[in-house]
Design an enzyme around this catalytic site. Structure first.
Site, PDB file in Angstrom:
ATOM      1  N   ASP A 194       0.449   1.710   8.530  1.00 19.29           N
ATOM      2  CA  ASP A 194      -0.119   1.093   9.729  1.00 19.29           C
ATOM      3  C   ASP A 194       0.848   1.115  10.969  1.00 19.29           C
ATOM      4  O   ASP A 194       0.180   0.747  12.072  1.00 19.29           O
ATOM      5  CB  ASP A 194      -0.439  -0.421   9.513  1.00 19.29           C
ATOM      6  CG  ASP A 194      -1.267  -0.600   8.353  1.00 19.29           C
ATOM      7  OD1 ASP A 194      -1.774   0.209   7.651  1.00 19.29           O
ATOM      8  OD2 ASP A 194      -1.526  -1.758   7.645  1.00 19.29           O
ATOM      9  N   LYS A 235       8.399   0.513   5.390  1.00 22.07           N
ATOM     10  CA  LYS A 235       7.264   1.223   4.911  1.00 22.07           C
ATOM     11  C   LYS A 235       5.776   0.702   5.463  1.00 22.07           C
ATOM     12  O   LYS A 235       5.806  -0.506   5.536  1.00 22.07           O
ATOM     13  CB  LYS A 235       7.276   1.400   3.284  1.00 22.07           C
ATOM     14  CG  LYS A 235       5.883   1.942   2.675  1.00 22.07           C
ATOM     15  CD  LYS A 235       5.194   0.909   1.828  1.00 22.07           C
ATOM     16  CE  LYS A 235       4.541  -0.006   2.437  1.00 22.07           C
ATOM     17  NZ  LYS A 235       3.458  -0.600   1.734  1.00 22.07           N
ATOM     18  N   THR A 236       5.124   1.421   5.905  1.00 21.92           N
ATOM     19  CA  THR A 236       3.563   1.179   5.937  1.00 21.92           C
ATOM     20  C   THR A 236       2.848   2.342   6.826  1.00 21.92           C
ATOM     21  O   THR A 236       3.395   2.668   7.845  1.00 21.92           O
ATOM     22  CB  THR A 236       3.114  -0.368   6.607  1.00 21.92           C
ATOM     23  OG1 THR A 236       1.606  -0.071   6.632  1.00 21.92           O
ATOM     24  CG2 THR A 236       3.681  -0.621   8.028  1.00 21.92           C
ATOM     25  N   ARG A 266       1.290  -5.675  -4.975  1.00 23.46           N
ATOM     26  CA  ARG A 266       1.131  -6.544  -3.814  1.00 23.46           C
ATOM     27  C   ARG A 266       1.624  -8.038  -4.320  1.00 23.46           C
ATOM     28  O   ARG A 266       1.629  -9.000  -3.694  1.00 23.46           O
ATOM     29  CB  ARG A 266      -0.102  -6.638  -3.204  1.00 23.46           C
ATOM     30  CG  ARG A 266      -0.690  -5.386  -2.659  1.00 23.46           C
ATOM     31  CD  ARG A 266      -1.929  -5.528  -1.644  1.00 23.46           C
ATOM     32  NE  ARG A 266      -2.220  -4.577  -0.780  1.00 23.46           N
ATOM     33  CZ  ARG A 266      -1.586  -3.954   0.281  1.00 23.46           C
ATOM     34  NH1 ARG A 266      -0.607  -4.544   0.752  1.00 23.46           N
ATOM     35  NH2 ARG A 266      -1.944  -2.850   0.771  1.00 23.46           N
ATOM     36  N   GLY A 282       0.727  -1.333  -0.087  1.00 22.23           N
ATOM     37  CA  GLY A 282      -0.187  -0.026   0.019  1.00 22.23           C
ATOM     38  C   GLY A 282       0.762   1.243  -0.148  1.00 22.23           C
ATOM     39  O   GLY A 282       1.789   1.220   0.512  1.00 22.23           O
ATOM     40  N   ASP A 292       5.436  -7.955   5.457  1.00 20.01           N
ATOM     41  CA  ASP A 292       5.346  -9.278   4.677  1.00 20.01           C
ATOM     42  C   ASP A 292       6.505  -8.899   3.509  1.00 20.01           C
ATOM     43  O   ASP A 292       7.336  -9.831   3.054  1.00 20.01           O
ATOM     44  CB  ASP A 292       3.948  -9.436   3.778  1.00 20.01           C
ATOM     45  CG  ASP A 292       3.105  -9.983   4.807  1.00 20.01           C
ATOM     46  OD1 ASP A 292       3.537 -10.791   5.712  1.00 20.01           O
ATOM     47  OD2 ASP A 292       2.040  -9.697   4.559  1.00 20.01           O
TER      48      ASP A 292
END
Ligand code: FBP
Length: 554
Positions: free
Chosen positions: A205, A202-203, A145, A81, A176
């Site tokens: 979240d 990165k994320t 992804r 993402g 992941d």
């Protein structure tokens, strides 16, 4: 091409670098720590990562200098993402490479990991890079992804790297994708010694963090964007005094985003999935808890409020979790039969499922509104996850709260009025212009990536720490990916994975929230952080998140 005034001004922003990296290339020193061990399951991981296990931590500073001036060719991948700052990681990597040796080349793999598998690349030139400095989004080279998992995919990735004459591949991704980076590093070391792989955290979240990764990039900008919007809604709620706003916030599994937004905006209620799981709360108990707060405010004449809901909530409610797991197994084990049933009406799909689900899951599934039940059946992502961003939890809760309050009204235990609006903030925050924090952090991560490659290292993730200090005091270096791994059960088998960091109920951010939430629930105590400030005094424009400040006080 038209560009906004802000974009033009942001092109001129010079990201700050840690002192260890801002010296001339020949003067960047390396300090090696002791060999490392995996987070758990050391024996199994040592066996799986024979070539890359247990390397030492590395810090860039005044230590022994390495020759970083060699001519290099590097490929970079944006994976998963979008997260604000991805372009600045590429900029830091690009500038480091060109500073090391102007003849070095940087290739971008198009559309994520599949660009490496299928050799779809673009050479990143200075004019191309300049168009994306300090901008949000991943549109420079795109993302995807795809997971590199089959023997053929590993082999074709190696073939691409050989064709391009690469020295290294940099994978910018979440847990992941960095697990994939570790596997690729091991594969390359075994089949093409010297071909390096470096990861980058990165994320939005915020769940890729540990001792050496204080935060993943993008979290800072995303939570500031959502918090601005939540603050605006709070002010509207307190002006109109007639709506309850149910706001679902992105973040997949972990509730870091919801928690940080709550600390920044002080809403009436914020659900934390990890707490729901720890307390083994049922959907009914959560609804009752919301209705109790709504009733107490109504008794004070306040028929309005703001509720934050983490995106992954449904997966943490034990009964819903069990249902989702049963559905995952059923859909996987009866793939072709399910594909046929899926073409039928929802009544027939339900009847088919009712025959196969266990008793409790069957009654829960049948009690859900049709729209939500359908969302639970939607396609899984390539990592096998339910796509929680598509489940309208805010609408589910609004419906159930409405019903419960109507029952309470009929029983004479609730006398307020209830009108609710649902919102989902997710995509609004993933591509914002990176905050100064993310712009600086990402640039430093990219530059560290270059320095790790130039020092000949592989199987490392770029690590920049001491992030609550001014940027020149940040500590840049690298941490071996294997030290962040353990073995977990995925798709029925034990797999090496990077540990996901969920909200810790004993951690300082949750404790700070838990201390005040009772008073926020009853008394309107909204806080309005306002829009991200890109220019202005550093105490405002460079301010890190509350989460980071609470976890790493200065
Ligand atoms: P990453 O972990 O890949 O960074 O993705 C984060 C995220 O934004 C989650 O918060 C969200 O659940 C998911 O991506 C949505 O992804 P998509 O838009 O591909 O459905």
């Amino acid at each position: 091409m038209d560009i906004s005034v802000l974009q033009k001004l942001r092109y001129g922003y010079r990201p700050k670098l840690p002192a260890g990296l801002s010296r001339s290339i020949g003067e960047i020193g390396l300090e090696y720590g002791a060999p490392t061990e995996a987070a758990a399951d050391q024996e199994a991981l040592r066996g799986l990562f024979k070539h890359t296990y247990g390397k030492p931590l590395v810090t860039f500073g005044p230590g022994k200098q390495a020759d970083m001036g060699g001519k290099l060719a590097v490929g970079v991948i944006l994976s998963g993402g979008q997260a604000p700052g991805g372009h600045n990681v590429i900029a830091g990597l690009f500038d480091g490479l060109k500073k090391g040796n102007p003849e070095s080349k940087l290739y971008g793999f198009l559309g994520g990991p599949s660009g490496l598998i299928h050799n779809r690349t673009v050479e990143i030139t200075a004019p191309m890079m300049d168009k994306y400095r300090n901008t949000g989004g991943f549109d420079m080279i795109g993302s995807g992804r795809t997971k590199i998992e089959t023997a053929e995919q590993f082999a074709s990735s190696l073939e691409t790297a050989r064709k391009l004459g690469l020295s290294a591949v940099v994978i910018i991704g979440g847990d992941d994708s960095n697990t994939n980076a570790a596997l690729l590093a091991e594969y390359f070391e075994a089949h093409a010694r010297g071909l390096q792989v470096i990861g980058c955290p990165k994320t939005i979240d915020g769940d890729l963090k540990n001792e050496y990764i204080e935060t993943s990039f993008g979290f800072d900008t995303a939570v500031k964007t959502y918090s601005e919007l939540i603050g605006n809604i709070e002010r509207d709620a307190n002006s109109a005094k007639k709506y309850w706003h149910f706001i679902k916030l992105m973040g997949r599994s972990a509730s870091h985003i919801a928690l940080e937004c709550a600390l920044q905006t002080q809403p009436n209620i914020c659900l934390i999935s990890e707490e729901v799981e720890a307390k083994k709360q049922s959907l009914k108990q959560i609804v009752d808890q919301l209705c109790d707060s709504i009733s107490r405010r109504a008794a004070n004449g306040e028929n309005f409020g703001v509720i934050l809901i983490p995106e992954g909530l449904v997966e943490f409610i034990p009964e819903m979790k069990a249902l989702i797991e049963e559905l995952n197994d059923l859909m996987a084990a009866n793939e072709s039969e399910f594909a046929e049933v899926e073409k039928e009406s929802f009544r027939e799909i339900s009847a088919w499922l009712a025959r196969k689900l266990t008793g409790p899951s069957e009654s829960l599934f049948l009690s859900l509104p049709e729209a939500i039940a359908k969302q639970l059946l939607a396609d899984r992502d390539p990592h096998g996850n339910v796509q929680v961003s598509r489940i309208e939890t805010e609408k589910l809760l609004i419906g159930m709260v409405e019903k419960e309050l109507a029952d309470r009204k009929a029983a004479g235990t609730y006398g307020g009025s209830f009108s609710a609006l649902g919102h989902f903030f997710g995509y609004e925050g993933r591509c914002a212009f990176p905050s100064n924090f993310d712009a600086d952090y990402c640039y430093s991560l990219g530059f560290s990536g270059f320095a790790l490659i130039a020092a000949g290292l592989t199987g490392y993730i770029a690590s920049v720490r001491n992030l609550t200090a001014p940027a020149d005091q940040w500590i840049a270096g690298g941490a071996p990916l294997t030290m962040m791994m353990n073995m977990e059960r995925r798709h029925g088998a034990q797999k090496p994975v990077i540990r996901k960091a969920l909200v810790e109920l004993e951690g300082e951010p949750f404790k700070a929230f838990a201390r005040d939430r009772e008073s926020w629930a009853l008394t309107t105590s909204y806080l309005f952080p306002g829009a991200i400030q890109y220019f202005g005094p550093p105490e405002l424009a460079d301010l890190p998140t509350r989460t980071l400040r609470l976890e790493h006080p200065r």
